[in-house]
Write a protein that holds these residues in place. Structure first.
Motif, PDB file in Angstrom:
ATOM      1  N   GLU A  66      36.487  54.484  31.102  1.00 53.87           N
ATOM      2  CA  GLU A  66      36.139  55.732  31.789  1.00 53.87           C
ATOM      3  C   GLU A  66      34.916  56.387  31.144  1.00 53.87           C
ATOM      4  N   VAL A  67      34.931  56.430  29.820  1.00 57.30           N
ATOM      5  CA  VAL A  67      33.806  57.027  29.099  1.00 57.30           C
ATOM      6  C   VAL A  67      32.542  56.196  29.308  1.00 57.30           C
ATOM      7  N   LYS A  68      32.696  54.877  29.268  1.00 59.61           N
ATOM      8  CA  LYS A  68      31.544  53.992  29.472  1.00 59.61           C
ATOM      9  C   LYS A  68      30.952  54.196  30.857  1.00 59.61           C
ATOM     10  N   SER A  69      31.799  54.375  31.866  1.00 59.48           N
ATOM     11  CA  SER A  69      31.306  54.605  33.228  1.00 59.48           C
ATOM     12  C   SER A  69      30.555  55.923  33.325  1.00 59.48           C
ATOM     13  N   SER A  70      31.070  56.945  32.633  1.00 63.46           N
ATOM     14  CA  SER A  70      30.395  58.249  32.660  1.00 63.46           C
ATOM     15  C   SER A  70      29.033  58.166  31.959  1.00 63.46           C
ATOM     16  N   LEU A  71      28.953  57.343  30.911  1.00 65.89           N
ATOM     17  CA  LEU A  71      27.687  57.161  30.207  1.00 65.89           C
ATOM     18  C   LEU A  71      26.685  56.406  31.072  1.00 65.89           C
ATOM     19  N   ARG A  72      27.171  55.529  31.914  1.00 65.31           N
ATOM     20  CA  ARG A  72      26.275  54.806  32.830  1.00 65.31           C
ATOM     21  C   ARG A  72      25.694  55.760  33.880  1.00 65.31           C
ATOM     22  N   VAL A  73      26.468  56.777  34.236  1.00 66.86           N
ATOM     23  CA  VAL A  73      25.947  57.808  35.144  1.00 66.86           C
ATOM     24  C   VAL A  73      24.777  58.526  34.473  1.00 66.86           C
ATOM     25  N   LEU A  74      24.970  58.885  33.187  1.00 65.71           N
ATOM     26  CA  LEU A  74      23.897  59.542  32.436  1.00 65.71           C
ATOM     27  C   LEU A  74      22.691  58.619  32.306  1.00 65.71           C
ATOM     28  N   GLU A  75      22.946  57.348  32.038  1.00 64.27           N
ATOM     29  CA  GLU A  75      21.850  56.374  31.915  1.00 64.27           C
ATOM     30  C   GLU A  75      21.019  56.342  33.200  1.00 64.27           C
ATOM     31  N   ASN A  76      21.681  56.301  34.333  1.00 63.70           N
ATOM     32  CA  ASN A  76      20.981  56.273  35.618  1.00 63.70           C
ATOM     33  C   ASN A  76      20.152  57.542  35.835  1.00 63.70           C
ATOM     34  N   LEU A  77      20.723  58.693  35.463  1.00 62.65           N
ATOM     35  CA  LEU A  77      20.005  59.962  35.605  1.00 62.65           C
ATOM     36  C   LEU A  77      18.766  59.994  34.709  1.00 62.65           C
ATOM     37  N   LEU A  78      18.899  59.494  33.493  1.00 60.97           N
ATOM     38  CA  LEU A  78      17.779  59.503  32.558  1.00 60.97           C
ATOM     39  C   LEU A  78      16.665  58.559  33.007  1.00 60.97           C
ATOM     40  N   VAL A  79      17.032  57.453  33.659  1.00 63.79           N
ATOM     41  CA  VAL A  79      16.028  56.514  34.158  1.00 63.79           C
ATOM     42  C   VAL A  79      15.260  57.120  35.323  1.00 63.79           C
ATOM     43  N   ASN A  80      15.973  57.812  36.218  1.00 64.60           N
ATOM     44  CA  ASN A  80      15.351  58.294  37.457  1.00 64.60           C
ATOM     45  C   ASN A  80      14.911  59.758  37.423  1.00 64.60           C
ATOM     46  N   LYS A  81      15.602  60.595  36.641  1.00 69.28           N
ATOM     47  CA  LYS A  81      15.282  62.028  36.612  1.00 69.28           C
ATOM     48  C   LYS A  81      15.292  62.572  35.184  1.00 69.28           C
ATOM     49  N   GLY A  82      14.954  61.708  34.231  1.00 69.70           N
ATOM     50  CA  GLY A  82      15.099  62.051  32.824  1.00 69.70           C
ATOM     51  C   GLY A  82      14.362  63.308  32.397  1.00 69.70           C
ATOM     52  N   ARG A  83      13.092  63.417  32.779  1.00 69.87           N
ATOM     53  CA  ARG A  83      12.299  64.558  32.340  1.00 69.87           C
ATOM     54  C   ARG A  83      12.898  65.871  32.831  1.00 69.87           C
ATOM     55  N   LYS A  84      13.289  65.899  34.095  1.00 70.45           N
ATOM     56  CA  LYS A  84      13.851  67.125  34.664  1.00 70.45           C
ATOM     57  C   LYS A  84      15.213  67.435  34.056  1.00 70.45           C
ATOM     58  N   LEU A  85      15.970  66.387  33.740  1.00 63.92           N
ATOM     59  CA  LEU A  85      17.307  66.576  33.179  1.00 63.92           C
ATOM     60  C   LEU A  85      17.259  67.266  31.820  1.00 63.92           C
ATOM     61  N   VAL A  86      16.239  66.941  31.017  1.00 58.74           N
ATOM     62  CA  VAL A  86      16.204  67.472  29.649  1.00 58.74           C
ATOM     63  C   VAL A  86      15.289  68.686  29.500  1.00 58.74           C
ATOM     64  N   LYS A  87      14.430  68.962  30.487  1.00 57.97           N
ATOM     65  CA  LYS A  87      13.355  69.940  30.311  1.00 57.97           C
ATOM     66  C   LYS A  87      13.845  71.315  29.868  1.00 57.97           C
ATOM     67  N   THR A  88      14.795  71.893  30.592  1.00 60.18           N
ATOM     68  CA  THR A  88      15.253  73.244  30.249  1.00 60.18           C
ATOM     69  C   THR A  88      15.892  73.278  28.864  1.00 60.18           C
ATOM     70  N   SER A  89      16.672  72.264  28.546  1.00 55.22           N
ATOM     71  CA  SER A  89      17.310  72.207  27.224  1.00 55.22           C
ATOM     72  C   SER A  89      16.278  72.163  26.110  1.00 55.22           C
ATOM     73  N   VAL A  90      15.195  71.425  26.321  1.00 54.89           N
ATOM     74  CA  VAL A  90      14.125  71.355  25.324  1.00 54.89           C
ATOM     75  C   VAL A  90      13.417  72.702  25.220  1.00 54.89           C
ATOM     76  N   MET A  91      13.143  73.319  26.378  1.00 57.89           N
ATOM     77  CA  MET A  91      12.424  74.595  26.399  1.00 57.89           C
ATOM     78  C   MET A  91      13.151  75.683  25.617  1.00 57.89           C
ATOM     79  N   VAL A  92      14.487  75.728  25.748  1.00 59.56           N
ATOM     80  CA  VAL A  92      15.237  76.813  25.096  1.00 59.56           C
ATOM     81  C   VAL A  92      15.708  76.443  23.692  1.00 59.56           C
ATOM     82  N   SER A  93      15.413  75.202  23.263  1.00 54.65           N
ATOM     83  CA  SER A  93      15.938  74.748  21.971  1.00 54.65           C
ATOM     84  C   SER A  93      15.447  75.587  20.801  1.00 54.65           C
ATOM     85  N   THR A  94      14.229  76.140  20.908  1.00 54.79           N
ATOM     86  CA  THR A  94      13.712  76.982  19.821  1.00 54.79           C
ATOM     87  C   THR A  94      13.919  78.466  20.099  1.00 54.79           C
ATOM     88  N   TYR A  95      14.597  78.774  21.198  1.00 58.26           N
ATOM     89  CA  TYR A  95      14.848  80.176  21.560  1.00 58.26           C
ATOM     90  C   TYR A  95      16.350  80.464  21.600  1.00 58.26           C
TER      91      TYR A  95
END
Length: 394
Positions: A135-164
């Motif tokens: 189950e966990v492996k399947s959920s990680l594959r969902v994340l893998e797919n998101l990072l391949v296709n929408k990676g920049r958008k997925l992490v952008k806000t988290s990176v922006m607020v990381s120093t705030y």
């Protein structure tokens, strides 16, 4: 438009379209090719359209008064500051404080968001390879797919607020919202998965931007020691602006009944009540973003005053986005680099550390805790190469 202003006007059209990662000369050529392109294709469609219309008028009559403006945006300003503060070379490269030059001499623009997404993909695949729970492996594959296709958008806000003041909980909430936005199968849109994905992204941010985490850990520790004296924490920016950081405890709100002028019925509202005592926990969570914002504001003031001293008044500033007319853009960019360099020539981290230490209570317990606080200097890094960076502000 003079010759320099015309170049910036064309380059800026390409930037608004979404081609801001191209070299300056390439952006000029791209801008010219977009003169009659459909504005709906642009990343910033309405800004693009407004600028495009001005350039169309200019092409018809080069003597007209050009009414377009240029805005130079910092490349993730919060991380630029914390990377420079701590001497984090990887962070300075990732945020273009220092130029990235390949072996063949090519200057390339770095994208911190993309670098974090790539690191997250690497960590996700490493986790998949060792995970035994299906189950966990399947959920990680969902994340893998998101990072391949929408990676920049997925992490952008988290990176922006990381120093705030970004937190693990806040990161999970951001990811949860994006899972819904990306229309992921509802089975995977859970708090547990959002937290799991958020942790991987958080670890990836630390891997790319080490200075932010080092500084946050340091200033949180200092805040908890200094705030024991139940007084506000203060510091002074390099241009002499005095900051008072104070958060107080929130008490039980008071219900107030009032009659709004012209209304027939009375209205009841809850008025927040605060004690006079400081709240060390709230002060801790807010001090890192407040300090970084004080650096943002100092750079803005410095650049604005430099422009004013040069009799350039057609300027506008929004946090880390500095605007002016095209003919003045070269000077604006030079001011940004000059003033950023001057700020760090004063070693603001050492100044802050000295000011905070002078505010620590003189008790044995406080001094003992102070001795355990680690100074967040990763390396003694010179940022003189800043002047060669084409994408520090772009």
């Amino acid at each position: 438009l003079n010759e320099v202003g015309e170049k910036w006007a064309w380059a800026y059209l390409a930037s608004l379209y979404g081609e801001d990662k191209l070299d300056f000369e390439e952006r000029i050529d791209m801008g010219k090719s977009l003169l009659y392109d459909d504005y709906k294709n642009a990343d910033e469609p309405y800004q693009f359209l407004a600028h495009q219309l001005e350039l169309q008028k200019f092409v018809e009559d080069p003597t007209i008064e050009f009414k377009g403006r240029i805005h130079l945006d910092a490349c993730n300003s919060g991380s630029q500051f914390t990377s420079a503060l701590t001497g984090d070379l990887a962070g300075c490269l990732a945020t273009n404080v220092i130029p990235t030059i390949s072996n063949d001499g090519v200057h390339t623009r770095q994208d911190a968001y993309l670098l974090v997404a790539e690191k997250a993909l690497e960590l996700t695949r490493a986790n998949i390879s060792v995970e035994s729970d299906k189950e966990v492996k399947s959920s990680l594959r969902v994340l893998e797919n998101l990072l391949v296709n929408k990676g920049r958008k997925l992490v952008k806000t988290s990176v922006m607020v990381s120093t705030y003041g970004g937190t693990a909980r806040g990161r999970a909430e951001i990811i949860y919202g994006l899972l819904r936005e990306f229309e992921v199968d509802r089975k995977w849109i859970t708090d547990k998965n959002a937290s799991r994905y958020g942790k991987i992204i958080g670890d990836s941010i630390t891997g790319v931007l080490n200075g932010g985490k080092a500084f946050e850990t340091y200033i949180h520790s200092m805040c908890m020691v200094v705030s024991k004296n139940k007084k506000p924490i203060t510091w002074t920016t390099g241009d002499g602006f005095h900051i008072t950081h104070r958060k107080t405890k929130e008490l039980r709100p008071k219900q107030v009944t009032l009659l709004i002028p012209g209304a027939r019925r009375q209205t009841q509202i809850l008025k927040k009540i605060y004690s006079k005592d400081t709240n060390p926990v709230k002060m801790k969570s807010a001090i890192s973003p407040n300090y970084v914002h004080s650096l943002d504001a100092e750079l803005l003031r410095r650049v604005a005053l430099r422009m004013k001293a040069a009799d350039i008044y057609d300027t506008d500033f929004i946090h880390d986005s500095f605007g002016c007319l095209p003919n003045d853009t070269d000077f604006l960019l030079q001011c940004c680099k000059d003033e950023f360099f001057q700020m760090f020539s004063l070693d603001p981290l050492a100044v802050l550390d000295n000011e905070l230490r002078n505010q620590v209570p003189s008790t044995k317990d406080a001094q003992k805790k102070l001795d355990k606080v680690e100074y967040p200097r990763i390396a003694n890094l010179s940022i003189e190469k800043l002047f060669d960076s084409n994408w520090f502000f772009s």
